[in-house]
Each structure stands twice: as structure tokens, then as C-alpha cells.
Design a protein around this motif. Structure first.
Motif, PDB file in Angstrom:
ATOM      1  N   VAL A 168       0.875  -1.181   0.000  1.00  3.50           N
ATOM      2  CA  VAL A 168       0.000   0.000   0.000  1.00  3.50           C
ATOM      3  C   VAL A 168       0.908   1.226   0.000  1.00  3.50           C
ATOM      4  N   THR A 169       0.777   2.059  -1.029  1.00  4.07           N
ATOM      5  CA  THR A 169       1.609   3.254  -1.143  1.00  4.07           C
ATOM      6  C   THR A 169       0.745   4.454  -1.481  1.00  4.07           C
ATOM      7  N   ALA A 170       1.215   5.616  -1.060  1.00  4.71           N
ATOM      8  CA  ALA A 170       0.502   6.845  -1.395  1.00  4.71           C
ATOM      9  C   ALA A 170       0.511   7.070  -2.903  1.00  4.71           C
ATOM     10  N   GLN A 171       1.612   6.717  -3.548  1.00  2.65           N
ATOM     11  CA  GLN A 171       1.731   6.912  -4.986  1.00  2.65           C
ATOM     12  C   GLN A 171       0.806   5.982  -5.758  1.00  2.65           C
ATOM     13  N   GLY A 172       0.679   4.732  -5.278  1.00  2.00           N
ATOM     14  CA  GLY A 172      -0.142   3.757  -5.979  1.00  2.00           C
ATOM     15  C   GLY A 172      -1.628   3.891  -5.709  1.00  2.00           C
ATOM     16  N   GLY A 173      -1.996   4.658  -4.703  1.00  2.00           N
ATOM     17  CA  GLY A 173      -3.400   4.833  -4.376  1.00  2.00           C
ATOM     18  C   GLY A 173      -3.909   3.765  -3.429  1.00  2.00           C
TER      19      GLY A 173
ATOM     20  N   GLY B 257     -18.296 -12.640  -6.176  1.00  2.18           N
ATOM     21  CA  GLY B 257     -18.297 -13.667  -5.124  1.00  2.18           C
ATOM     22  C   GLY B 257     -19.685 -14.103  -4.712  1.00  2.18           C
ATOM     23  N   ARG B 258     -19.941 -14.073  -3.426  1.00  6.56           N
ATOM     24  CA  ARG B 258     -21.186 -14.607  -2.878  1.00  6.56           C
ATOM     25  C   ARG B 258     -22.334 -13.622  -2.923  1.00  6.56           C
ATOM     26  N   GLY B 259     -22.057 -12.361  -3.239  1.00  9.31           N
ATOM     27  CA  GLY B 259     -23.132 -11.419  -3.450  1.00  9.31           C
ATOM     28  C   GLY B 259     -23.734 -10.810  -2.214  1.00  9.31           C
ATOM     29  N   SER B 260     -23.346 -11.250  -1.017  1.00  8.33           N
ATOM     30  CA  SER B 260     -23.973 -10.713   0.186  1.00  8.33           C
ATOM     31  C   SER B 260     -23.041  -9.807   0.965  1.00  8.33           C
ATOM     32  N   GLY B 261     -21.729  -9.972   0.796  1.00  9.79           N
ATOM     33  CA  GLY B 261     -20.804  -9.196   1.601  1.00  9.79           C
ATOM     34  C   GLY B 261     -19.880  -8.311   0.827  1.00  9.79           C
ATOM     35  N   GLU B 262     -19.751  -8.523  -0.496  1.00 13.16           N
ATOM     36  CA  GLU B 262     -18.729  -7.821  -1.238  1.00 13.16           C
ATOM     37  C   GLU B 262     -19.014  -6.342  -1.453  1.00 13.16           C
ATOM     38  N   SER B 263     -20.249  -5.902  -1.184  1.00 14.21           N
ATOM     39  CA  SER B 263     -20.517  -4.473  -1.270  1.00 14.21           C
ATOM     40  C   SER B 263     -19.841  -3.729  -0.129  1.00 14.21           C
ATOM     41  N   LEU B 264     -19.406  -4.447   0.909  1.00 15.80           N
ATOM     42  CA  LEU B 264     -18.623  -3.880   1.998  1.00 15.80           C
ATOM     43  C   LEU B 264     -17.159  -4.220   1.769  1.00 15.80           C
ATOM     44  N   GLN B 265     -16.339  -3.197   1.727  1.00 12.98           N
ATOM     45  CA  GLN B 265     -14.931  -3.407   1.451  1.00 12.98           C
ATOM     46  C   GLN B 265     -14.089  -2.654   2.476  1.00 12.98           C
ATOM     47  N   MET B 266     -12.850  -3.112   2.648  1.00 12.31           N
ATOM     48  CA  MET B 266     -11.886  -2.410   3.485  1.00 12.31           C
ATOM     49  C   MET B 266     -10.992  -1.582   2.577  1.00 12.31           C
ATOM     50  N   ARG B 267     -10.838  -0.308   2.921  1.00 15.43           N
ATOM     51  CA  ARG B 267     -10.023   0.609   2.122  1.00 15.43           C
ATOM     52  C   ARG B 267      -8.746   0.942   2.891  1.00 15.43           C
ATOM     53  N   PHE B 268      -7.605   0.614   2.302  1.00 15.73           N
ATOM     54  CA  PHE B 268      -6.309   0.887   2.904  1.00 15.73           C
ATOM     55  C   PHE B 268      -5.608   1.976   2.106  1.00 15.73           C
ATOM     56  N   ALA B 269      -5.201   3.034   2.791  1.00 12.31           N
ATOM     57  CA  ALA B 269      -4.510   4.135   2.124  1.00 12.31           C
ATOM     58  C   ALA B 269      -3.342   4.584   2.991  1.00 12.31           C
ATOM     59  N   GLY B 270      -2.255   5.012   2.350  1.00 10.99           N
ATOM     60  CA  GLY B 270      -1.070   5.463   3.077  1.00 10.99           C
ATOM     61  C   GLY B 270       0.138   4.656   2.664  1.00 10.99           C
ATOM     62  N   GLU B 271       0.935   4.275   3.637  1.00  8.57           N
ATOM     63  CA  GLU B 271       2.147   3.495   3.380  1.00  8.57           C
ATOM     64  C   GLU B 271       2.138   2.258   4.274  1.00  8.57           C
ATOM     65  N   GLY B 272       2.215   1.096   3.671  1.00  8.93           N
ATOM     66  CA  GLY B 272       2.225  -0.144   4.444  1.00  8.93           C
ATOM     67  C   GLY B 272       1.953  -1.336   3.552  1.00  8.93           C
ATOM     68  N   TRP B 273       1.234  -2.323   4.081  1.00  7.16           N
ATOM     69  CA  TRP B 273       0.931  -3.541   3.339  1.00  7.16           C
ATOM     70  C   TRP B 273      -0.315  -4.193   3.929  1.00  7.16           C
TER      71      TRP B 273
END
Length: 231
Positions: free
Chosen positions: A164-169, A200-216
Motif C-alpha cells: 500500500v503506497t501513497a503513490q499507488g493509491g 463472489g457470494r453477493g452478500s458481503g462484497e458491497s462492503l470493502q476495506m479501504r487501505f490508504a497510506g504506506e504499508g501492506w
């Protein structure tokens, strides 16, 4: 697969000591812990033991009132047990793959379902995702692990790490497939209703985790739990 003689079978499957560390993988799915004092392990994960070892379930207030309240709100929580004494304990969790990580002062977050064991030099703290309790049945909890020592975490099949990088979004992941992420990241839960019937299964994929910044962030090729929207 060739048929083995009894002696060949016993030789290839017997425990092996190839490391001086307290934690050693006997196979990709089996962890051996050489206990000399105390370690923390996921409750119910013991499959065998030998020596003078006793098990005690973690007390409700042992990690503080805040952790207890988060468990009560979420309806979930990492159920830990103390493994104390001297001996050997063998741990596994539903055949999941075990990965060992040595922390040297760093912090990582691990999905609560994926923490198998950790040494006493590692501190743990349960955290809840913001706004999740009202969006998901049971909520979504994870564990912050920090300090010095070995952590054993599990995944279904081989995990993959995404930078996860600031440059890559930002990087977006399915909460059900997210195993761990770096302590420098603070993920958000975002929704994308258009994905609800397409992925996927259609029931949970509308909820996502968004990671931004620097890390992995570490993901697995498997959806462990399907989250259902309340109501």
C-alpha cells in the motif's frame, strides 16, 4: 502416491526439531510450541500435548474493561487461553495454513479469527472497525499485536501481501479475505452496492476495506465468513 511401509510412514510423519525457537512448524498446518513458562494460544486449538502443561481460559477482565466491552458489542472476540508450564503443545485451526512472524518492536493487525498463538513478549489489544457494528451482523474485530516475539497467524491456503503506497493509491479488500495489515494503516469500511450482485457470494462484497497510506495488507484466496447486513 506410493504406498509406504509402516516404518516409512512413521519416519516421514514424526515430529522434527530443526529450530531453537519456541515456535516451530511441524507442517504447514501444525504448530509446535515448546512451552517454558507461558504463551497465549487460541482457545480450542490444541490437538496434542506432552509434559507438565496446563491450560486456562483468559479471564473476562484480563485485557481490560475496554476489550470486554468491545467483545460484548461485537458479539465476538478472540478467545485466548494461557498455556503454562513446561512441555510441548501442538496447535492447529481447521487445517488452515500457519505462518510465523517475528516482531522486533513492530505492530501488526491480524483478523481476530486468524490469531493462533503468540509469545508473552507480544502485547495484544482488540480493536473494532469504525461504524461496522451497525452495518454487519456481529461486527468485525481485529487484534493489534505489538512488541517482541513470535506470532503465529493462520490463513486458508497461501496468503498474498499487497503493498500500500501513497503513490499507488488505496487498496480495497474483501473483509472476509483480509488476514492482516501493517500497524501504520488505519483501514476504513466503504460500500459499493453495485458490487453486491456481481462479485463472489453477493452478500458481503458491497462492503470493502479501504487501505490508504504506506504499508501492506495480507489477503487469502478464501472468504472465511460471509457478513450479512442487519435488518
Amino acid at each position: 502416491m506410493a504406498v509406504k511401509t509402516l516404518q516409512e510412514f512413521l519416519s516421514t510423519t514424526q515430529e522434527k526439531d530443526v529450530s531453537a525457537d519456541a515456535f516451530e512448524l511441524e507442517s504447514p498446518h501444525m504448530l509446535e510450541v515448546r512451552v517454558d513458562g507461558m504463551v497465549w494460544a487460541k482457545a480450542g486449538s490444541m490437538v496434542a500435548r506432552k509434559g507438565g502443561v496446563k491450560f486456562t481460559r483468559q479471564g473476562l477482565l484480563e485485557q481490560g474493561l475496554g476489550t470486554l466491552l468491545k467483545k460484548m458489542v461485537s458479539g465476538e472476540g478472540l478467545q485466548l487461553m494461557k498455556v503454562e508450564g513446561q512441555g510441548r503443545v501442538y496447535l492447529a485451526d481447521a487445517g488452515k495454513q500457519v505462518t510465523l512472524v517475528r516482531l522486533a518492536g513492530e505492530s501488526i493487525f491480524v483478523n481476530g479469527n486468524d490469531v493462533l498463538a503468540f509469545e508473552t513478549g507480544v502485547a495484544s489489544k482488540i480493536t473494532m472497525m469504525k461504524k461496522v457494528a451497525g452495518m454487519l451482523s456481529g461486527g468485525l474485530f481485529n487484534v493489534k499485536l505489538s512488541g517482541h516475539g513470535i506470532v503465529a497467524m493462520t490463513s486458508h491456503y497461501e496468503p498474498m501481501t499487497l503493498p500500500v503506497t501513497a503513490q499507488g493509491g488505496p487498496v480495497f479488500t474483501d473483509p472476509n479475505a483480509t488476514v492482516a495489515w501493517s500497524g501504520s494503516l488505519v483501514p476504513e469500511i466503504v460500500t459499493d452496492i453495485s458490487l453486491g450482485t456481481l462479485v463472489g457470494r453477493g452478500s458481503g462484497e458491497s462492503l470493502q476495506m479501504r487501505f490508504a497510506g504506506e504499508g501492506w495488507v495480507v489477503v487469502q484466496p478464501y472468504e472465511e465468513v460471509t457478513f450479512q447486513s442487519k435488518g
